[in-house]
Write a protein that holds these residues in place. Sequence first.
Motif, PDB file in Angstrom:
ATOM      1  N   UNK A 128       0.846  -1.200   0.000  1.00  0.00           N
ATOM      2  CA  UNK A 128       0.000   0.000   0.000  1.00  0.00           C
ATOM      3  C   UNK A 128       0.879   1.246   0.000  1.00  0.00           C
ATOM      4  N   UNK A 129       1.863   1.263   0.901  1.00  0.00           N
ATOM      5  CA  UNK A 129       2.736   2.423   1.014  1.00  0.00           C
ATOM      6  C   UNK A 129       3.559   2.642  -0.246  1.00  0.00           C
ATOM      7  N   UNK A 130       4.039   1.549  -0.839  1.00  0.00           N
ATOM      8  CA  UNK A 130       4.837   1.660  -2.073  1.00  0.00           C
ATOM      9  C   UNK A 130       4.008   2.292  -3.190  1.00  0.00           C
ATOM     10  N   UNK A 166      -6.155  -6.460  27.873  1.00  0.00           N
ATOM     11  CA  UNK A 166      -6.155  -7.023  26.514  1.00  0.00           C
ATOM     12  C   UNK A 166      -6.145  -5.898  25.476  1.00  0.00           C
ATOM     13  N   UNK A 167      -5.409  -6.084  24.388  1.00  0.00           N
ATOM     14  CA  UNK A 167      -5.408  -5.071  23.321  1.00  0.00           C
ATOM     15  C   UNK A 167      -6.633  -5.233  22.422  1.00  0.00           C
ATOM     16  N   UNK A 168      -6.951  -4.177  21.697  1.00  0.00           N
ATOM     17  CA  UNK A 168      -7.975  -4.256  20.652  1.00  0.00           C
ATOM     18  C   UNK A 168      -7.199  -4.271  19.341  1.00  0.00           C
ATOM     19  N   UNK A 169      -6.712  -5.442  18.981  1.00  0.00           N
ATOM     20  CA  UNK A 169      -5.783  -5.578  17.854  1.00  0.00           C
ATOM     21  C   UNK A 169      -6.420  -5.242  16.517  1.00  0.00           C
ATOM     22  N   UNK A 170      -7.730  -5.478  16.363  1.00  0.00           N
ATOM     23  CA  UNK A 170      -8.400  -5.138  15.105  1.00  0.00           C
ATOM     24  C   UNK A 170      -8.331  -3.628  14.860  1.00  0.00           C
ATOM     25  N   UNK A 171      -8.432  -2.835  15.920  1.00  0.00           N
ATOM     26  CA  UNK A 171      -8.314  -1.371  15.805  1.00  0.00           C
ATOM     27  C   UNK A 171      -6.894  -0.987  15.404  1.00  0.00           C
ATOM     28  N   UNK A 172      -5.902  -1.677  15.977  1.00  0.00           N
ATOM     29  CA  UNK A 172      -4.511  -1.418  15.622  1.00  0.00           C
ATOM     30  C   UNK A 172      -4.276  -1.692  14.136  1.00  0.00           C
ATOM     31  N   UNK A 173      -4.821  -2.806  13.626  1.00  0.00           N
ATOM     32  CA  UNK A 173      -4.680  -3.134  12.200  1.00  0.00           C
ATOM     33  C   UNK A 173      -5.353  -2.064  11.352  1.00  0.00           C
ATOM     34  N   UNK A 174      -6.529  -1.600  11.777  1.00  0.00           N
ATOM     35  CA  UNK A 174      -7.222  -0.530  11.046  1.00  0.00           C
ATOM     36  C   UNK A 174      -6.352   0.725  10.980  1.00  0.00           C
ATOM     37  N   UNK A 175      -5.733   1.071  12.102  1.00  0.00           N
ATOM     38  CA  UNK A 175      -4.861   2.248  12.125  1.00  0.00           C
ATOM     39  C   UNK A 175      -3.666   2.062  11.194  1.00  0.00           C
ATOM     40  N   UNK A 226      -2.675   4.461   8.078  1.00  0.00           N
ATOM     41  CA  UNK A 226      -1.397   5.173   8.091  1.00  0.00           C
ATOM     42  C   UNK A 226      -0.528   4.781   6.899  1.00  0.00           C
ATOM     43  N   UNK A 227      -0.632   3.527   6.454  1.00  0.00           N
ATOM     44  CA  UNK A 227       0.174   3.080   5.309  1.00  0.00           C
ATOM     45  C   UNK A 227      -0.267   3.748   4.008  1.00  0.00           C
TER      46      UNK A 227
END
Length: 199
Positions: A74-76, A105-114, A118-119
């Motif tokens: 995506x970034x490329x 516990x983390x909310x990993x789906x939100x991290x992936x969305x971010x 950002x990419x």
Amino acid sequence: MPNIKIFSGSSHRELSHKIADRLGMELGKVVTKKFSNQETCVEIGESVRGEDVYIVQSGCGEINDNLMELLIMINACKIASASRVTAVIPCFPYARQDKKDKSRAPISAKLVANMLSVSGADHIITMDLHASQIQGFFDIPVDNLYAEPAVLKWIKENIAEWKTCTIVSPDAGGLLVWGLLIKCLLLANQRKMERGCAW
């Protein structure tokens, strides 16, 4: 279809080829490799300047490697001046980690969305998210497609005794999806019986 380019990540090249064939297009040239320290390297092999780019990469198999490869692709494309980058992610990575079910516990789906935002992703197309709330984790458009109609058709065409079969959910979250599927099957059967039709 001018100004559209489709690239495939390494997670599911067969699916990417089928999508491109269906659209009457060729897949874009991309080379993915690993450095000796296992870092992912992606080289987009053609110009994407001003193009509407679609990158097909699933979150299955080697999830972390596939996710990192997608982010780099995506970034490329974005820094190579693509007009718009859409990530086509049939199986969204970390979708089951969509809420805090324990105190730390983390909310990993939100991290992936971010990370996807950002990419440089402008749009996400995915399928059957574990929970629809994941769409709210994004500030960019998300299309959550449903496989239910295709699954219903496949069951009716490929399972001879589908009326008496048992459908099993892998977890409690899937019960809602399978419950809707079963209701659709029963409703379709009832309508045919009311019209005097046989399956």
